[in-house]
Enzyme design. Structure first.
Site, short mmCIF file in Angstrom:
data_model
loop_
_atom_site.label_atom_id
_atom_site.label_comp_id
_atom_site.label_asym_id
_atom_site.label_seq_id
_atom_site.Cartn_x
_atom_site.Cartn_y
_atom_site.Cartn_z
N CYS A 55 40.67 35.59 49.82
CA CYS A 55 41.64 35.32 48.76
C CYS A 55 42.61 36.51 48.68
O CYS A 55 42.17 37.66 48.61
CB CYS A 55 40.91 35.16 47.42
SG CYS A 55 42.02 35.01 46.00
N CYS A 82 42.05 38.42 45.01
CA CYS A 82 40.90 39.28 44.67
C CYS A 82 40.10 39.75 45.88
O CYS A 82 39.19 40.56 45.73
CB CYS A 82 39.98 38.56 43.70
SG CYS A 82 39.08 37.16 44.41
N CYS A 88 43.21 22.18 52.89
CA CYS A 88 44.58 22.48 53.28
C CYS A 88 45.07 23.62 52.37
O CYS A 88 45.36 23.41 51.20
CB CYS A 88 45.42 21.23 53.10
SG CYS A 88 47.06 21.33 53.81
#
Length: 145
Positions: free
Chosen positions: A61, A64, A132
């Site tokens: 991510c 984070c 996706c």
């Protein structure tokens, strides 16, 4: 695990282990990453360098740093966005997305709640799912080996 409550306007409020103010997110993220991760935007198809990433490693991510997908679950979907058939256990959460007059399943990071993309039931075996993802919502860490 996310916690739920009600805001003063009766909308559900979801809490995550990593929470920041909009100003803190804006200071940390690029404008494009902020738009996607924090405002549920979508990058244009074919614009992410991660779409063509072929090395072994882990996709994280961009908000984070939580590990989300391994490279062995990435596949070429032909959509113009990085696509995966399986996330890491506990890495993502999903919610109903009824925007644009359709029903989709939104995918977000389970640690910071950042919007990653959507999951569709048209992926390859073994799961049949296509996660996706917006490339701008991800970072890639290649294996050292």
């Amino acid at each position: 695990m996310a916690l739920f409550g009600k805001s003063k306007d009766a909308q559900p409020v979801e809490h995550f282990p990593v929470e920041k103010t909009a100003a803190e997110w804006k200071a940390q993220l690029s404008p494009a990453a902020f738009t996607v991760l924090r405002e549920h935007g979508t990058e244009r198809a074919g614009t992410s360098p991660l779409n063509g990433e072929k090395r072994k490693g882990v996709f994280h991510c961009a908000g984070c740093g939580q590990a989300l997908f391994t490279s062995d679950t990435k596949f070429e979907s032909g959509t113009g966005w990085p696509s995966f058939f399986k996330p890491l256990d506990g890495a993502i959460a999903t919610t109903e997305d009824r925007s644009y007059f359709m029903l989709r399943v939104e995918v977000h990071c389970s640690r910071c709640g950042g919007h990653l993309g959507h999951v569709f039931p048209d992926g390859p075996r073994p799961t049949g799912e296509r996660y996706c993802m917006n490339g701008v919502s991800l970072t890639f860490e290649p294996d050292n080996a």
